[in-house]
Design a protein around this motif. Sequence first.
Motif, PDB file in Angstrom:
ATOM      1  N   ALA A 264      25.186  56.422  47.700  1.00  0.00           N
ATOM      2  CA  ALA A 264      24.953  55.216  47.111  1.00  0.00           C
ATOM      3  C   ALA A 264      23.832  55.617  46.614  1.00  0.00           C
ATOM      4  N   ASP A 265      22.455  56.004  47.293  1.00  0.00           N
ATOM      5  CA  ASP A 265      21.073  56.635  47.320  1.00  0.00           C
ATOM      6  C   ASP A 265      21.556  57.961  46.121  1.00  0.00           C
ATOM      7  N   ALA A 266      22.433  58.694  46.247  1.00  0.00           N
ATOM      8  CA  ALA A 266      22.608  59.569  45.777  1.00  0.00           C
ATOM      9  C   ALA A 266      23.167  59.782  44.368  1.00  0.00           C
ATOM     10  N   ALA A 267      23.661  58.621  43.962  1.00  0.00           N
ATOM     11  CA  ALA A 267      24.115  58.259  43.199  1.00  0.00           C
ATOM     12  C   ALA A 267      22.826  56.940  42.343  1.00  0.00           C
ATOM     13  N   ASP A 268      21.633  56.858  42.475  1.00  0.00           N
ATOM     14  CA  ASP A 268      21.335  55.401  42.384  1.00  0.00           C
ATOM     15  C   ASP A 268      21.943  54.389  42.287  1.00  0.00           C
ATOM     16  N   GLY A 269      23.068  53.781  43.179  1.00  0.00           N
ATOM     17  CA  GLY A 269      23.477  52.647  42.836  1.00  0.00           C
ATOM     18  C   GLY A 269      22.961  51.942  44.106  1.00  0.00           C
ATOM     19  N   TYR A 270      24.853  50.820  44.607  1.00  0.00           N
ATOM     20  CA  TYR A 270      24.017  50.742  45.006  1.00  0.00           C
ATOM     21  C   TYR A 270      24.830  50.441  46.712  1.00  0.00           C
ATOM     22  N   TYR A 271      24.341  49.247  47.620  1.00  0.00           N
ATOM     23  CA  TYR A 271      25.861  49.796  48.768  1.00  0.00           C
ATOM     24  C   TYR A 271      25.046  48.141  49.260  1.00  0.00           C
ATOM     25  N   LEU A 272      26.634  47.557  49.559  1.00  0.00           N
ATOM     26  CA  LEU A 272      26.360  46.172  50.618  1.00  0.00           C
ATOM     27  C   LEU A 272      27.285  46.315  50.830  1.00  0.00           C
ATOM     28  N   SER A 273      27.330  45.694  51.701  1.00  0.00           N
ATOM     29  CA  SER A 273      28.406  45.472  53.286  1.00  0.00           C
ATOM     30  C   SER A 273      29.116  44.402  52.947  1.00  0.00           C
ATOM     31  N   SER A 274      30.670  44.576  53.363  1.00  0.00           N
ATOM     32  CA  SER A 274      31.443  43.041  53.156  1.00  0.00           C
ATOM     33  C   SER A 274      32.101  43.263  54.989  1.00  0.00           C
ATOM     34  N   PRO A 275      31.488  42.124  55.447  1.00  0.00           N
ATOM     35  CA  PRO A 275      32.356  42.079  56.747  1.00  0.00           C
ATOM     36  C   PRO A 275      33.164  40.927  56.317  1.00  0.00           C
ATOM     37  N   ASP A 276      32.891  39.958  55.571  1.00  0.00           N
ATOM     38  CA  ASP A 276      34.647  39.120  55.021  1.00  0.00           C
ATOM     39  C   ASP A 276      34.482  38.973  54.028  1.00  0.00           C
ATOM     40  N   SER A 277      35.382  37.885  53.313  1.00  0.00           N
ATOM     41  CA  SER A 277      36.132  37.854  51.717  1.00  0.00           C
ATOM     42  C   SER A 277      33.834  37.376  51.061  1.00  0.00           C
ATOM     43  N   ALA A 278      33.204  36.454  51.481  1.00  0.00           N
ATOM     44  CA  ALA A 278      32.523  36.287  50.828  1.00  0.00           C
ATOM     45  C   ALA A 278      30.823  37.144  50.459  1.00  0.00           C
ATOM     46  N   SER A 279      31.218  38.569  50.954  1.00  0.00           N
ATOM     47  CA  SER A 279      30.680  39.706  51.469  1.00  0.00           C
ATOM     48  C   SER A 279      31.364  40.533  50.192  1.00  0.00           C
TER      49      SER A 279
END
Lengths: 333, 327
Positions: A264-279
Amino acid sequence: MISFARPLFFVLLCALPLYAVLLKTRILGRIEFPLTIGDWDGSPFRWNSPALRFARFVAVVFFVAAFGLAVTAAAGPVRFIQERMYSGNGAGIIFALDVSPSMAARDMQGGSRLEAAKSGIRSFAAQRPGDSLGLVAIGSDAALLVPPTRDEAAFLSRLDSLSIGELGDGSAIGLGLAVAAAHLVDRQYSRSAVILMTDGENNAGEIHPNTAARLYHTHGISLFVTGIGTRGEVPVDYTDPSTGNRVTGMLSSEFSENALKEIADAADGYYLSSPDSASLEYVFDLADESVPPAASSWTRTMEQRFEQPLLGAALVLFALSWIVRRLVMGALI
Amino acid sequence: MTSLFDRPEYLALALPAIPAAVFVLVRWKRMASLVLPALLNTGPRPAVSIFRAVVVRTVCYALAWMLVACAFASPRWGTKLLPVRQEGASVLFVLDISRSMTVGDVAPDRLSYAAEYASVLADRFVNARVGIVLAKGSGILAIPLTADRRSVRDLLNAVSPAMLSSAGSNPGSGLEAALASFPASSAASRTIVLFTDGDETSGSLLEAARSVQKSGASLVVVGIGTEEGEAIDVYPGASEPTFYTTRLQEDFLRQAVRIAGNGSLYVNGSDAGSALDVISLVDGSQNGSRMVYSRTGVYRYGEVLAAAFLLFAAGCVAGGRVWRKRM
């Protein structure tokens, strides 16, 4: 709101009471004649039994209802619907979806990671009718399954048919990112974005994910990366498409979030963890905010007509009325 | 006949009126033969008059039922012009990939020629969305409408009869699949470009052309092949070869274009400059917003149901009025 194209036909609703009045006043007569029917020493002839009276009542109700429906259909019931029309390609958004066997882990509120991802994509697609959505599947290889298109039906049909293990056991994340970028670099879209959904590390393919991610930075393509699933022992249940065998058991789910963050950093993007459906929902919300939906060009008014269902019901009721009168009651004239 | 109705299969619902009418009349006649002689010239109404009233009423009711059934089949005839706002263009290529397209009367073979032709067109339709439908025994959407030319070119480079397992040749099914693939919310003009030799083993291209006409889309048919044609082994695996000469069916394809209307066009793919005709047809709609007029059929529920009500009223009045007159 339903309106009527030919409301004058409702005058016909007066026809039935008028007919009754004409019969009552004997301006019109029924087809009838006197006839004595009897049988010496037989039981009395009961022409007006409660059952027949009820059958007659039912037949009349069916007939009146059918007539009313037919008149309503003739009056041309119609509803006007405003439909949004879109021109242009809108934003180009490609979902790069990991379909390796670990995505069968059932740690997303009882459902599998792949099912949760598909469900999120479906909800997202429903809110973006004017944008071009595409699909890339990632396994030990990566393939563009649907090019960015505004044909939502074709997109969803292929998404639904996507299955675990379709492209082998590995996760060629770098290759998947490169394939997605290759179909967005033409700048045919108002904005371009890729949403990468994976639960693993890059372990297949010839392209390093960070190399592919730099393409995104160069070409102005937004990248959203999400790591789906929880850590630790998780139940797995899926059918291997190559053998047809059902695979069940426990999977030790471990993946390096840092590797995904680096992408994500290399693309200037976003990283988000999704341990469940709400995330996971939050990932789509973020994408929705960052890549605004295409605005509709104009609305057009469409007619929704109701003649057909009304006539279908009228035909059924007419037929039932006839059956009760002729076959059940045995009416002769 | 079928073009008069959106759902001609529902016309079958008119048929039960005939046995029902026969049932009523036969039953009446059987009863009348027993009791009417006793009434002859003695009852309030002559037997002949009663029988005539029953016949008239039964026939009127049966015809009224038939007309309601006809209305249920969604009748429409006549046309009206509707203004339709359009912006941009969408073009679906329908490629006939049946075995007859593998013959080499145009070099290198019909299918490769058609794919190359489509590739040239796709490159020229810069601002249009392009998609591909493959047609053999059935039509399948292979590439949905997209601005991604790379996907379109990749498929055109790889196209072959082996891409679909369904046997036969049914370009009409390709048209139907294409019509179903235009997104309803798209403001773009709709053009279908069919590449075929016109050979048809199942389905009906002409019927599909009628659907194109109703949808308001334009149809461009690019005829691939020659009138002399070339022989093809119909059953390549059989011990005895069975040869069939497959020719370009130009008259048939022109007829399909005539039915499709909406400014549709036929070109022979082998004619020099034919691609320019296709390009100019689509080019006009690629840029800017415009208002076009689409010819659409007029539904006739009102007229058919009015006739049904009249017949029903005639049936109601027939018996009673005649009786009162003769009393």
